[in-house]
Scaffold this active site. Structure first.
Site, short mmCIF file in Angstrom:
data_model
loop_
_atom_site.label_atom_id
_atom_site.label_comp_id
_atom_site.label_asym_id
_atom_site.label_seq_id
_atom_site.Cartn_x
_atom_site.Cartn_y
_atom_site.Cartn_z
N ASP A 4 27.73 41.93 48.34
CA ASP A 4 29.11 41.42 48.25
C ASP A 4 30.09 42.28 49.02
O ASP A 4 30.93 41.79 49.76
CB ASP A 4 29.55 41.28 46.78
CG ASP A 4 29.36 42.55 45.97
OD1 ASP A 4 28.76 43.52 46.49
OD2 ASP A 4 29.81 42.60 44.81
N ASP A 26 31.63 49.59 49.92
CA ASP A 26 32.79 50.41 49.58
C ASP A 26 32.47 51.85 50.01
O ASP A 26 32.63 52.20 51.17
CB ASP A 26 33.01 50.25 48.07
CG ASP A 26 34.26 50.91 47.56
OD1 ASP A 26 35.22 51.04 48.32
OD2 ASP A 26 34.29 51.30 46.38
N PHE A 37 41.46 46.91 45.90
CA PHE A 37 40.43 46.52 44.95
C PHE A 37 40.50 44.99 44.85
O PHE A 37 41.55 44.44 44.56
CB PHE A 37 40.62 47.16 43.56
CG PHE A 37 39.41 46.96 42.71
CD1 PHE A 37 38.31 47.80 42.84
CD2 PHE A 37 39.33 45.89 41.82
CE1 PHE A 37 37.16 47.58 42.08
CE2 PHE A 37 38.19 45.67 41.08
CZ PHE A 37 37.10 46.52 41.21
N ARG A 67 34.78 36.82 38.37
CA ARG A 67 33.68 36.49 39.30
C ARG A 67 33.72 35.02 39.70
O ARG A 67 33.23 34.63 40.74
CB ARG A 67 32.32 36.78 38.66
CG ARG A 67 32.06 38.26 38.36
CD ARG A 67 30.60 38.46 38.00
NE ARG A 67 30.34 39.77 37.40
CZ ARG A 67 30.11 40.88 38.07
NH1 ARG A 67 30.12 40.86 39.38
NH2 ARG A 67 29.88 42.01 37.45
P1 IMP Z 1 29.56 51.24 46.96
O1 IMP Z 1 28.26 51.78 46.43
O2 IMP Z 1 30.71 52.19 46.67
O3 IMP Z 1 29.52 50.83 48.41
O4 IMP Z 1 29.99 50.04 46.08
C1 IMP Z 1 29.34 48.91 46.07
C2 IMP Z 1 29.55 48.11 44.81
O5 IMP Z 1 30.75 48.42 44.10
C3 IMP Z 1 29.72 46.70 45.26
O6 IMP Z 1 28.47 46.07 45.41
C4 IMP Z 1 30.58 46.10 44.19
O7 IMP Z 1 29.78 45.61 43.16
C5 IMP Z 1 31.44 47.26 43.72
N1 IMP Z 1 32.77 47.24 44.38
C6 IMP Z 1 33.21 47.99 45.40
N2 IMP Z 1 34.47 47.68 45.75
C7 IMP Z 1 34.84 46.68 44.92
C8 IMP Z 1 36.04 45.88 44.80
O8 IMP Z 1 37.04 46.03 45.53
N3 IMP Z 1 36.01 44.93 43.82
C9 IMP Z 1 34.95 44.72 43.00
N4 IMP Z 1 33.81 45.42 43.09
C10 IMP Z 1 33.75 46.40 44.04
MG MG Z 2 27.56 44.62 44.48
#
Ligand code: IMP
Ligand code: MG
Length: 185
Positions: free
Chosen positions: A108, A111, A160, A173
């Site tokens: 999805d 981040d 966010f 969702r």
């Molecule tokens: P990462 O490991 O920090 O890259 O984060 C990945 C996961 O964090 C994603 O697959 C999302 O499930 C969640 N995430 C990151 N940013 C957001 C956001 O802005 N809204 C909702 N979920 C987020």
């Molecule tokens: Mg995710």
């Protein structure tokens, strides 16, 4: 999640729509064609990272024409609210041996990059025939682990976001669009 006990309270958390459902549909149609071109008729295994990518996966799998199988993994990194815990937990592993497959990971949002980095390393160690990563959203400003998807549909600033599979405290969702989350009470 606290303070969301009515439809009004829920809606007040939707600050503004940043990507409409029409824009999402167009981008997914293009991504499907790109995947078809990469694999040129060869079968693929689409692996979605639950829960956030379940809506994207449902639409993307219908936008590809190459033969495709579907698999799921579950990773958890956000625990309630909008701040990452910094720890990625694989809570459900894929149910088959990926060594026979061209694997396409469907995510999805990227981040910090931690989740995908861990998942890609885990699956690569199992020797798939090939691996590509498709993400619906990318927040490059927030990157901690250097990670780049092969196909990224939208690059967004450090907001966010909620909707189209993405949650805040498990809500939102089911929104058909991507919106910025209103952080004020
Ligand atoms: P990462 O490991 O920090 O890259 O984060 C990945 C996961 O964090 C994603 O697959 C999302 O499930 C969640 N995430 C990151 N940013 C957001 C956001 O802005 N809204 C909702 N979920 C987020
Ligand atoms: Mg995710």
């Amino acid at each position: 999640m606290k303070n969301i006990d009515s439809v009004e309270a829920l809606n007040s958390k939707i600050k503004r729509v940043i990507i409409t459902k029409e824009e999402i549909a167009e981008a997914i149609s293009r991504a499907g064609k790109e995947i078809d071109k990469i694999y040129d008729g060869r079968p693929i295994l689409l692996v979605s990272v639950l829960k956030g990518a379940f809506v994207f996966m449902a639409d993307l799998c219908r936008a590809v024409s190459v033969p495709c199988e579907i698999g799921f993994m579950c990773a958890k990194s956000y625990y309630e609210g909008t701040v990452s815990s910094g720890v990625v937990q694989i809570t459900m592993d894929i149910d088959r041996d990926v060594s026979d497959y061209h694997v396409v990971i469907v995510e999805d949002i990227i981040d910090t990059g931690r989740t995908l980095n861990d998942i890609v390393n885990l699956l690569k160690a199992r020797n798939p025939i090939s691996m590509h990563v498709v993400t619906l959203l990318d927040k490059p400003e927030r990157r901690i682990v250097d990670f780049k998807a092969d196909i990224s549909l939208f690059t967004i600033p450090d907001y966010f976001v909620i909707g189209y599979g993405l949650d805040c405290g498990e809500y939102f969702r089911n929104l058909p669009y991507i919106a910025e989350y209103e952080d004020r009470d």
